[in-house]
Design an enzyme around this catalytic site. Structure first.
Site, PDB file in Angstrom:
ATOM      1  N   ASP A 244       0.833  -1.195   0.000  1.00  0.00           N
ATOM      2  CA  ASP A 244       0.000   0.000   0.000  1.00  0.00           C
ATOM      3  C   ASP A 244       0.873   1.253   0.000  1.00  0.00           C
ATOM      4  OD1 ASP A 244      -2.709   1.145   0.364  1.00  0.00           O
ATOM      5  OD2 ASP A 244      -1.936   1.834   2.292  1.00  0.00           O
ATOM      6  N   GLU A 272       1.834   0.302  -4.673  1.00  0.00           N
ATOM      7  CA  GLU A 272       0.880   1.317  -5.136  1.00  0.00           C
ATOM      8  C   GLU A 272       1.597   2.659  -5.229  1.00  0.00           C
ATOM      9  OE1 GLU A 272      -3.167   3.633  -3.670  1.00  0.00           O
ATOM     10  OE2 GLU A 272      -1.699   2.881  -2.250  1.00  0.00           O
ATOM     11  N   ASP A 344     -10.235   2.530  -5.072  1.00  0.00           N
ATOM     12  CA  ASP A 344      -9.982   3.952  -4.869  1.00  0.00           C
ATOM     13  C   ASP A 344     -10.550   4.866  -5.947  1.00  0.00           C
ATOM     14  OD1 ASP A 344      -8.615   3.515  -2.477  1.00  0.00           O
ATOM     15  OD2 ASP A 344      -6.756   3.076  -3.539  1.00  0.00           O
TER      16      ASP A 344
HETATM   17  C1  NOJ Z   1      -4.306   3.416  -0.715  1.00  0.00           C
HETATM   18  C2  NOJ Z   1      -5.347   2.374  -0.669  1.00  0.00           C
HETATM   19  O1  NOJ Z   1      -5.495   1.813  -1.902  1.00  0.00           O
HETATM   20  C3  NOJ Z   1      -6.560   3.057  -0.136  1.00  0.00           C
HETATM   21  O2  NOJ Z   1      -7.693   2.299  -0.338  1.00  0.00           O
HETATM   22  C4  NOJ Z   1      -6.256   3.320   1.299  1.00  0.00           C
HETATM   23  O3  NOJ Z   1      -7.320   4.003   1.899  1.00  0.00           O
HETATM   24  C5  NOJ Z   1      -5.022   4.189   1.415  1.00  0.00           C
HETATM   25  N1  NOJ Z   1      -3.952   3.714   0.599  1.00  0.00           N
HETATM   26  C6  NOJ Z   1      -4.541   4.246   2.831  1.00  0.00           C
HETATM   27  O4  NOJ Z   1      -4.095   2.994   3.253  1.00  0.00           O
END
Ligand code: NOJ
Ligand code: NOJ
Length: 707
Positions: A244, A272, A344
């Site tokens: 993440d 990510e 997201d």
């Molecule tokens: C990115 C994640 O994909 C998202 O869903 C999350 O809320 C944030 N990082 C914080 O962990």
């Protein structure tokens, strides 16, 4: 007796192959699941006594737990397997806060998504059981593995939970309280406020992501804690990790985090790194990170391009240029992890309710270079368009499990093609024909060829002439058997890789797939993983035609010891060679050589070390201080943006600092340099600095710039 022994041996090697294969992820098709929103397989954990009142059985409070759990995923393994899913990415399963962070008792906002951890060593009670045990998790992993499905865990090393509500960042180690953001005597957290400028490298790594208590990974206790937590998942047979917010965690530390897993057995990582497209100010940092850390990335530029082209009707040139830019920048572009939807962003069907377009985008996604992810429910055309369909409305409860939707059948067919034709996992990409609405592209790995033709126009068919392909002369039927309106193809003999195709017509909103999985004469290597590691680390090479008897793998002329050898997959141990970037050479048992593939040999296991250089030479806007030194971890005295280590960070200009992962126990030589915006390099004076890296924990070194 003999028979029984060989049966045992087969079982054993099957076990080893499962874990080694995890490092070659290119053949996979990943299905992303938000555990809470998939299936309620165990109603006894819906409203656990440890954290009561966070569950909404009516599914009207989108910020509450809705009942989905690990047992629910396990119940749907056949549904997933028959769709061709070969890996599931599950939302963070770790124990999240036990009370709501925002909202009210009657309308609580909770950690149903898993990104509000309190204890990385335990499983969330809403997903498993009230004692936070690993039972449900282990059951899911074994059910998945026995159906040929790998498990990817989402690991959020950046933060714990909100610092302004709920448990105020509280962190536990298997039930023992360690600290909270507002009770932090040992400096486990950063306390710098929220990120306001997402292009500022210092803010990204040291400020907070939307009020989430930001962990200080340079603290030896936090470093050790996070590394033990991920090791525990590896012990529970997890195959890969989605990291993440990798852009928001200390970048240098992440190299050592991945290396800690590579050192102990291996895994595939994708991070990510959120960005718009290849013009993003930190795009260069993103591919430098992927090429040097061994951590692949979610392909955000491609995500933007796919949504622009298929949902918003931009021209195919946007996809075409994204592929060529990324392929020239990422050393391992076939390891990029591609997606259309995620937790997201609004679902594709919210942007454009045309289901044909989603089918076409999915066909593109699974045949394009990169490892495809299907977001749960896309195969059922699931979407909720409330308030534009963003978070949390892009996370509805999975409501149907039909195996007859076009989406389900399309994914099944194309997933099988990823297994049967190595052009998809390992091949090159080439555009063969394009206009605003039509994209014809070819994937090729030696004699394996897949040619895909997409016409996304809803009403206009296109006559195609002047198309060339690497497919040999012959006639090819549509691999999708007309599922998306595809047609056959006739090819005649041309020269080289360019065989002319007869004129053809692509119907409106159609996809045709033509393919041939050819053999190769020499062994052909398509993959290596991990892509970086010190002597002793286990590495897997995949491809075809390696032969059944053991051949050789060598790095810089030194033969590696081979742990397993099959015609498609070889596992070896990195031999004792000097640190550096090498081309690895595989040869079959008769000595016939394969193509080579790049691998970086580290000096030793990595330890995160924070460098500070005080009172550095004055810089102008666009100039940055970097560190460079005598090992591969320090760039081997490189002096460019790509080869030196940095840019360093200057919140206390003219003092600069940077966390860098260095070889444990080694004495390294280094210097600081200024690289100007135009590339001009200014070295500090004097002799090299020297530092001996600790053998465990974290390190610190502070020097003055030498004038
Ligand atoms: C990115 C994640 O994909 C998202 O869903 C999350 O809320 C944030 N990082 C914080 O962990
Ligand atoms: C950040 C700037 O962007 C960089 O180029 C400069 O060297 C330092 N600040 C100091 O001004």
């Amino acid at each position: 007796m003999r028979l029984r022994l060989s049966a045992y041996l087969i079982c054993f090697s099957a076990l080893f192959l499962t874990s080694a294969a995890a490092q070659d992820f290119k053949k996979q098709l990943i299905y992303e699941i938000i555990t809470d929103r998939f299936v309620d397989g165990d109603t006894t954990n819906d409203n656990p006594s440890e954290s009561p009142g966070l569950y909404d059985s009516t599914h009207t409070n989108w910020y509450a737990y809705w009942g989905g759990d690990l047992a629910g995923i396990q119940q749907k393994i056949s549904y997933l397997k028959n769709m061709g899913v070969t890996a599931i990415w599950i939302s963070p399963p770790v124990d999240n806060i036990n009370i709501y962070a925002y909202g009210s008792a009657s309308s609580p906002q909770v950690g149903y998504h898993g990104y509000w951890a309190r204890d990385f060593m335990r499983i969330e009670e809403h997903f498993g059981d009230n004692s936070n045990s690993w039972t449900a998790f282990d059951n899911l992993v074994s059910a998945a593995h026995s159906n040929g499905i790998k498990v990817v865990v989402d690991f959020a090393a950046n933060h714990t939970n909100p610092d302004n509500g709920g448990e105020y960042g509280s962190l536990y180690n298997d039930g023992t309280f360690m600290a909270a953001w507002n009770n932090d005597p040992n400096g486990y957290f950063h306390h710098n406020g929220n990120i306001t400028n997402y292009n500022d490298r210092y803010q990204l790594q040291y400020y907070e992501l939307e009020d989430l208590s930001d962990l200080n990974q340079e603290n030896a206790t936090i470093d050790g804690y996070l590394k033990s937590a991920i090791a525990q998942f590896v012990q529970h047979h997890v195959d890969a990790f989605r990291l993440d917010a990798v852009k928001d965690v200390t970048w240098g530390w992440e190299y050592s985090f991945a290396n800690s897993v590579f050192t102990s057995g291996g895994s595939f990582f994708f991070g990510e790194w959120d960005q718009g497209n290849t013009s993003d100010p930190l795009y260069h940092d993103s591919y430098k990170f992927a090429n040097h850390s061994g951590i692949s990335l979610l392909d955000f530029p491609m995500n933007t391009a796919i949504r622009d082209v298929f949902a918003s009707n931009n021209n195919f040139s946007e996809i075409d240029s994204t592929i060529s830019t990324e392929d020239s920048n990422f050393t391992w572009s076939n390891d990029l992890v591609t997606f259309i939807d995620s937790q997201d962003i609004p679902r594709f069907l919210t942007l454009n309710s045309n289901q044909n377009r989603l089918n076409e985008a999915e066909a593109f996604l699974i045949t394009c270079r990169g490892i495809p992810i299907i977001y749960y429910g896309d195969e059922q055309y699931l979407h909720n368009d409330t308030s534009g369909g963003g978070d949390p409305y892009n996370r509805p409860m999975m409501s149907s499990f039909s195996t007859t939707t076009t989406g389900y059948q399309l994914i099944t067919k194309l997933s099988a093609l990823r297994q049967s034709n190595n052009a998809l996992p390992y091949g090159t990409s080439q555009q063969r024909w394009m206009n605003d609405d039509v994209y014809i592209f070819e994937r090729q790995f030696y004699n394996n060829v897949v040619l895909v033709a997409i016409n996304k126009n809803d009403t206009t068919s296109y006559a195609i002439s002047g198309l060339y392909t690497a497919l040999p002369a012959g006639t090819y039927s549509d691999y999708l058997s007309g599922l998306l309106g595809g047609v056959g193809l006739t090819v005649t003999t041309g020269s080289g890789n360019n065989n002319p195709a007869s004129a053809l017509t692509l119907a409106a909103h159609s996809v045709s797939v033509w393919q041939l999985a050819g053999g190769t004469t020499a062994p052909a290597v398509g993959s290596i993983g991990p892509t970086i590691g010190q002597p002793g680390v286990s590495v897997t090479i995949a491809g075809q035609n390696f032969g059944s008897s053991t051949g050789t793998v060598s790095i810089n002329g030194t033969k590696a010891s081979i742990t397993s050898w099959s015609s498609t997959q070889v596992t070896f141990t990195v031999p004792n060679v000097a640190n550096g970037v090498y081309q690895v050479q595989l040869a079959n048992s008769s000595g016939t050589k394969a193509n080579t593939i790049q691998f970086t040999v580290l000096t030793a296991k990595l330890i995160p070390v924070t460098f500070t250089v005080n009172n550095a030479t004055p810089t102008n806007t666009g100039d940055y201080i970097f560190v460079t030194g005598n090992t591969i971890e320090l760039g081997q005295w490189g002096t460019t943006f790509d080869t030196a280590i940095g840019p360093m960070l200057d919140p206390n200009y003219p003092n600069w600092f940077l966390n860098v992962s260095l070889p444990a126990g080694q004495t390294v030589q280094f210097k600081f340099i200024d690289i100007a915006a135009n590339g001009t390099v200014t070295w500090e004076n004097g002799s090299n600095h020297q530092y001996t890296v600790p053998t465990s924990g974290t390190g610190n070194v502070t020097v003055n710039w030498q004038y």
